[in-house]
Design a protein around this motif. Structure first.
Motif, PDB file in Angstrom:
ATOM      1  N   LEU A  55      15.999  75.128   6.601  1.00 55.34           N
ATOM      2  CA  LEU A  55      17.281  74.439   5.874  1.00 55.34           C
ATOM      3  C   LEU A  55      18.260  75.616   5.524  1.00 55.34           C
ATOM      4  O   LEU A  55      19.516  75.400   5.300  1.00 55.34           O
ATOM      5  CB  LEU A  55      16.780  73.796   4.817  1.00 55.34           C
ATOM      6  N   GLY A  56      17.478  76.589   4.727  1.00 52.82           N
ATOM      7  CA  GLY A  56      18.498  77.930   4.503  1.00 52.82           C
ATOM      8  C   GLY A  56      19.326  78.248   5.621  1.00 52.82           C
ATOM      9  O   GLY A  56      20.436  78.617   5.232  1.00 52.82           O
ATOM     10  N   TRP A  57      18.706  78.191   6.718  1.00 52.12           N
ATOM     11  CA  TRP A  57      19.523  78.601   8.055  1.00 52.12           C
ATOM     12  C   TRP A  57      20.815  77.809   8.393  1.00 52.12           C
ATOM     13  O   TRP A  57      21.952  78.003   8.817  1.00 52.12           O
ATOM     14  CB  TRP A  57      18.723  78.952   9.294  1.00 52.12           C
ATOM     15  N   LEU A  58      20.351  76.579   8.216  1.00 61.48           N
ATOM     16  CA  LEU A  58      21.156  75.308   8.641  1.00 61.48           C
ATOM     17  C   LEU A  58      22.358  75.227   7.626  1.00 61.48           C
ATOM     18  O   LEU A  58      23.667  75.191   8.081  1.00 61.48           O
ATOM     19  CB  LEU A  58      20.463  74.071   8.569  1.00 61.48           C
ATOM     20  N   THR A  59      22.169  75.412   6.263  1.00 58.67           N
ATOM     21  CA  THR A  59      23.208  75.655   5.466  1.00 58.67           C
ATOM     22  C   THR A  59      23.986  76.511   5.210  1.00 58.67           C
ATOM     23  O   THR A  59      25.201  76.558   4.569  1.00 58.67           O
ATOM     24  CB  THR A  59      22.649  75.023   3.945  1.00 58.67           C
ATOM     25  N   GLY A  60      23.508  77.628   6.052  1.00 58.43           N
ATOM     26  CA  GLY A  60      24.406  78.646   6.039  1.00 58.43           C
ATOM     27  C   GLY A  60      25.035  78.859   7.336  1.00 58.43           C
ATOM     28  O   GLY A  60      25.839  78.328   7.876  1.00 58.43           O
TER      29      GLY A  60
END
Length: 591
Positions: A55-60
């Protein structure tokens, strides 16, 4: 098939895959909970960590990449779509200063308008689902027909002639409009199939295939792959129909030949979906609306008892309410409600036993059982099913942690607390560690309480934690008394002891519901023939007595001015004074 048509199909395939990835990303952002305060199994904690990383990668970076790819591929697909429905687009672009350029501009505007109207029609909402569906079909069919008529080679744009604004012959107009309407109808059919499939697939994964009542990494993987495959198939299939029914100069036999491919693929996909749905319907009850429909149970019980709560507020010494007639349970995405009766709960138990591999109603059924037995004041069965539900569901688990702070101090209940604080199985967040510490202090295990308080501090829990250790340790408290209703003991009545610990205001009226009992119910005892009751092995705390009896003995609709309690027991505090004799409590009411 022409080169531009092949490129269009490739672009549509990439669009579908990108859309599937985007849907999966949105689901991840919604589904991953903020679980740091809670008690998780080690497997759940590992899943949350992996999901949070993605999710951290996705939202970034990931969201930017997906958005950029969607934008580029979307523009490419729309540009190729215009070239598919009118192969003369290059000549129109070359002669952009003439009428050909004007026609091209109108065609592009029509394409943009079509996209805007299509998005509004598909994404819109209506109070009436049927009306919304009818409007959707009409709007998509009519706007696609209009696009075909304006921009198609057999429509108004034609070959982008520099000398004529004239409309095509009547026969060509009719054919072009019909082809466009047919594409619109097929698109609506594909959209409907995708929406139905996505909805059913989400239920199947979240309730059965992910093997967890909460968000799991396996579940996300299944959803992501499923949505990418679904949309990665639906988009190019729709594009294939567009190619076959494009408003271009083409013999009827050529149209029939081109239609064979997408029609066959559509039929294969539909058959596979129906077979899969039929299998899941038989094995997991995916084809059923709710548990009440599966078991042919009513949504409410025909009758219920009366609950009299001897509330500590002197201005309102007694609260009379009707016992619950229904009990509901929820899974990750489904909810079911059944009429509350012991017979119905036994049928739910038999249902779970008959589905050892699970069904889409497994989690809802477990919640129904733990809430239902508590609502019937069947403490042992209720606690047993709460423990089973807590193994895979967060809400029953957190209710159970709170309940450990009020349960009778018995070896059996202590073993339950120890099992839910076993660090080889569980990982406790700050709030959960604090609840476990309170539980150990309640059971007189001050050393364990100190250890868990340290864990709570390390996990970031807040509050006056040292006050927990100042609570006097009581493991042999007792409350006893006698209850008389209108001069006689109520026959067949039962008495419950409720904890007021969870209340924000000590004078707040306790309202018994099927969910609240999983947190505040301490114990239940039958009244003796002469109306006596006794609770023992109590820890320190403040308690309230409640009585459940039949509506014939105490109607639930008795007005507040027509009932009295002598004497009003008030808040029952068990502490340094371990034994509380309430004497004879007489409930008087006027029918």
């Amino acid at each position: 098939m022409k080169r531009i048509e092949k490129l269009f199909l490739v672009a549509m395939t990439v669009c579908g895959i990108t859309a599937g990835a985007a849907v999966a990303g949105v689901l991840m952002a919604i589904a991953v909970p903020a679980t740091s305060p809670y008690l998780l199994t080690l497997a759940e904690k590992a899943d949350v960590a992996r999901l949070s990383g993605y999710l951290g990668w996705l939202t970034g970076t990931g969201m930017y990449l997906i958005s950029l790819m969607a934008l580029v591929v979307g523009i490419a697909a729309l540009t190729l779509l215009l070239g598919v429905i009118n192969p003369n687009i290059v000549s129109g672009a070359k002669n952009w200063r003439s009428r050909a350029g004007a026609k091209l501009a109108v065609s592009i505007a029509a394409l943009i308008g079509w996209v805007a109207v299509l998005t509004a029609a598909i994404g819109g909402s209506s109070e009436s689902q049927l009306i919304h569906q009818v409007i959707q079909v009409l709007v998509v069919a009519s706007t696609t027909a209009l696009l075909w008529f304006i921009s198609g080679e057999t429509g108004w744009a034609g070959i982008f002639s520099t000398s004529s604004w004239a409309l095509p012959p009547p026969g060509e107009r009719k054919r072009t409009l019909l082809l466009g309407a047919a594409v619109g109808l097929l698109a609506v059919a594909l959209i409907g199939m995708v929406e139905w499939t996505q909805g059913k697939y989400f239920i199947l994964v979240s309730e059965v295939l992910d093997r967890s009542g909460e968000t799991s990494f396996l579940g996300y993987q299944l959803l992501a792959v499923g949505f990418i495959v679904m949309l990665g198939t639906a988009f190019p299939l729709c594009g294939w129909f567009v190619v076959a029914l494009a408003p271009v100069t083409r013999a009827g036999t050529d149209v029939k030949q081109l239609l064979k491919g997408p029609a066959a693929l559509y039929a294969i996909v539909a058959i596979m979906l129906l077979i899969g749905y039929g299998y899941a319907g038989r094995k997991y009850d995916l084809d059923k609306k709710d548990l009440a429909a599966v078991l042919s149970l009513p949504a409410t019980a025909a009758d219920s008892g009366t609950i009299v709560i001897l509330h500590p507020d002197k201005e309102q010494p007694v609260t009379i309410q009707e016992g619950p007639r229904a009990v509901s349970g929820s899974g990750f995405s489904l909810q079911s409600t059944i009429g509350l009766s012991e017979e119905n709960l036994k049928k739910v138990e038999a249902y779970l036993a008959a589905h050892p591999d699970g069904s889409v109603f497994t989690y809802a059924a477990r919640e129904i059982l733990f809430k239902g037995y508590h609502a019937l004041w069947e403490v042992k069965n209720g606690l047993d099913w709460q423990v089973k539900a807590a193994g895979s569901q967060l809400i029953p688990r957190m209710l159970l942690l709170a309940r450990f702070q009020v349960l009778p101090v018995t070896d059996e209940n202590l073993r339950l607390l120890i099992s839910f604080s076993d660090e080889s199985v569980w990982s406790a967040g700050g709030r959960s560690a604090l609840a476990i510490a309170k539980g150990y202090q309640h059971f007189g295990r001050t050393g364990d309480a100190k250890r868990w308080l340290d864990k709570a501090r390390a996990a970031g829990a807040e509050g006056a934690m040292d006050d927990i250790l100042k609570v006097p340790v009581v493991v042999d408290g007792a409350i006893h008394g006698r209850i008389i209703v209108n001069g006689a003991p109520p026959k067949g009545a039962r008495v419950a002891l409720l904890s007021t610990q969870a209340q924000r205001d000590a004078k707040e009226v306790i309202k018994i519901s099927d969910l609240s009992l999983g947190k505040v119910l301490v114990d239940v005892k039958p009244l003796s023939p002469d109306g006596r009751f006794s609770f023992d092995r109590l820890g320190s705390g403040t308690y309230v007595v409640a009585v459940m009896t039949t509506r014939e003995q105490i109607p639930a609709a008795v007005r507040s001015g027509a009932r009295t309690v002598r004497p009003a027991p008030g808040p029952i505090r068990v502490g340094p004074e371990r034994t509380k004799d309430l004497g004879t409590i007489e409930i008087v009411f006027k029918p």
